[in-house]
Design a protein around this motif. Structure first.
Motif, short mmCIF file in Angstrom:
data_model
loop_
_atom_site.label_atom_id
_atom_site.label_comp_id
_atom_site.label_asym_id
_atom_site.label_seq_id
_atom_site.Cartn_x
_atom_site.Cartn_y
_atom_site.Cartn_z
N ASN A 36 0.81 -1.23 0.00
CA ASN A 36 0.00 0.00 0.00
C ASN A 36 0.84 1.27 0.00
OD1 ASN A 36 -2.33 -1.57 0.11
ND2 ASN A 36 -2.44 -1.50 2.35
N ARG A 37 2.16 1.11 -0.10
CA ARG A 37 3.09 2.25 -0.12
C ARG A 37 3.12 3.02 1.19
NH1 ARG A 37 3.95 -0.22 -4.14
NH2 ARG A 37 4.86 0.54 -6.07
N GLU A 38 2.65 2.41 2.27
CA GLU A 38 2.82 3.04 3.58
C GLU A 38 4.28 2.93 4.00
OE1 GLU A 38 -0.08 1.40 6.34
OE2 GLU A 38 -1.53 1.23 4.71
N LEU A 39 4.96 1.92 3.48
CA LEU A 39 6.41 1.79 3.59
C LEU A 39 6.94 1.79 2.15
CD1 LEU A 39 6.63 -1.01 6.31
CD2 LEU A 39 7.27 1.39 6.60
N GLU A 40 7.61 2.85 1.76
CA GLU A 40 8.04 3.03 0.38
C GLU A 40 9.30 2.22 0.07
OE1 GLU A 40 6.85 4.75 -2.13
OE2 GLU A 40 5.23 5.91 -1.21
N PRO A 41 9.48 1.83 -1.21
CA PRO A 41 10.74 1.20 -1.60
C PRO A 41 11.93 2.06 -1.20
CG PRO A 41 9.12 0.99 -3.35
CD PRO A 41 8.51 1.90 -2.32
N GLY A 42 12.93 1.42 -0.61
CA GLY A 42 14.11 2.14 -0.15
C GLY A 42 14.03 2.65 1.27
N ALA A 43 12.82 2.61 1.85
CA ALA A 43 12.64 3.14 3.21
C ALA A 43 13.27 2.22 4.25
CB ALA A 43 11.16 3.33 3.50
N TRP A 44 13.91 2.84 5.24
CA TRP A 44 14.44 2.08 6.38
C TRP A 44 13.30 1.68 7.28
CZ3 TRP A 44 15.35 4.14 11.66
CH2 TRP A 44 16.00 3.21 12.49
#
Length: 223
Positions: A36-44
């Protein structure tokens, strides 16, 4: 004769079965946050923060992260922690290549060996797609059901498992391909052609068209 008591049932070896482990629920929740993009690609992934939000200790969270790392959704970096996986252009091309090989083979097999009832089942999923071309999320879900059902009907559980894992990873990039402007209509037309070849019992054509479907998807993702 007097009634005798039934012998006591022995517990299964290894102890009683337990409900689904907590880390599996944590993994599913994280998985959905990533999709759901609540955690974006690349995010720690801040373990302390997430553990507090979920009301859990870091142990099940770390077990869940291991699960997602195996699926390719999370990347573990030494002394830096876990990050949501970022897909490079090469990664996307390699995943599409594998999916094209496995799913084009499945399309050919179903065209050659599928029963009338199985092909009718696929047709019903395609008919649903026809009605959902203006509903992005619904279209995406039914599209995935169609592809996974095709693999199931082809009868190779190893191919099906590999593609299921690859499709999880590709959800990190779905906005670059299927959701690109105009791609839904193109994808539907390609599906229509594949479905027609399967219904006509033409394995070579079904294989060729499914391969082209993935080639076009990759072009959309890279464009």
């Amino acid at each position: 004769m007097p009634a005798t008591a039934a012998p006591a049932t022995k517990p299964p070896k290894g102890g009683p079965l337990t409900p689904r482990a907590l880390y599996q629920d944590v993994a599913e929740r994280l998985r959905q946050q990533i999709f759901n993009r609540e955690l974006e690609p690349g995010a720690w992934i801040d373990e302390l923060k997430i553990a507090a939000e979920y009301g859990i200790s870091r142990t099940p969270l770390r077990e869940a992260l291991k699960v997602l790392a195996v699926e390719g959704l999370v990347t573990m970096k030494v002394r830096r922690g876990a990050y949501v996986t970022e897909m490079s252009t090469t990664d996307v091309a390699q995943v599409y290549h594998l999916m094209a090989l496995l799913e084009s083979d499945a399309a050919g097999r179903v065209a050659a060996h599928g029963s009338d009832a199985q092909i009718a089942d696929l047709q019903a999923l395609h008919d649903r797609l026809e009605k959902q071309v203006r509903q992005r999320d619904a279209f995406f879900d039914t599209n995935e059901q169609f592809h996974l059902r095709l693999l199931e009907l082809a009868g190779n559980r190893w191919s099906a498992q590999i593609v299921m894992d690859l499709r999880k990873v590709m959800k990190l990039n779905r906005h670059l391909s299927l959701f690109k402007q105009g791609r839904l209509a193109e994808s539907l037309a390609e599906h229509r052609a594949v479905m027609a070849a399967i219904a006509a019992r033409n394995p070579a054509e079904a294989t060729r068209l499914m391969r082209a479907h993935f080639d076009n998807g990759l072009a959309a993702a890279a464009g």
